[in-house]
Design an enzyme around this catalytic site. Structure first.
Site, PDB file in Angstrom:
ATOM      1  N   VAL A  44      -0.534   2.183  -3.390  1.00 59.88           N
ATOM      2  CA  VAL A  44       0.395   1.146  -2.929  1.00 59.88           C
ATOM      3  C   VAL A  44       0.654   1.212  -1.427  1.00 59.88           C
ATOM      4  CG1 VAL A  44       1.487   0.784  -5.168  1.00 59.88           C
ATOM      5  CG2 VAL A  44       2.407   2.521  -3.629  1.00 59.88           C
ATOM      6  N   TYR A  50      -2.554  -2.776   4.416  1.00 56.84           N
ATOM      7  CA  TYR A  50      -3.543  -3.832   4.593  1.00 56.84           C
ATOM      8  C   TYR A  50      -2.901  -5.211   4.542  1.00 56.84           C
ATOM      9  CZ  TYR A  50      -7.022  -0.163   4.070  1.00 56.84           C
ATOM     10  OH  TYR A  50      -7.782   0.966   4.236  1.00 56.84           O
TER      11      TYR A  50
END
Length: 78
Positions: A44, A50
């Site tokens: 996560v 990202y």
């Protein structure tokens, strides 16, 4: 490129962003239309990183792997 990894002790220091930017700059320089990468679904922190960089999850793709006896069998017959 196969792997780009920042060791945990160096995280949150800007190195990941710096590396990510270097990859993006190279892609732009070479006139590539996109950069793709893979992240494990349980990671996560990486997913969040990202997404913060503007990355989007591409749901329609599936990641495949051929290993072990199946790789050996396929490699010997083709």
């Amino acid at each position: 490129m196969e792997n780009l990894y920042v060791r945990e002790c160096y995280r949150r220091m800007g190195f990941g962003k710096m590396l990510f930017c270097a990859v993006a700059k190279e892609a732009v320089k070479r006139n590539y239309g996109r950069v793709d990468w893979v992240v494990l679904d349980w990671n996560v922190n990486a997913i969040r990183f990202y997404e913060e960089m503007g990355g989007e999850v591409v749901e329609e793709y599936k990641f495949f792997r051929l290993t072990g006896k199946d790789l050996q069998a396929f490699g010997h017959t083709h």
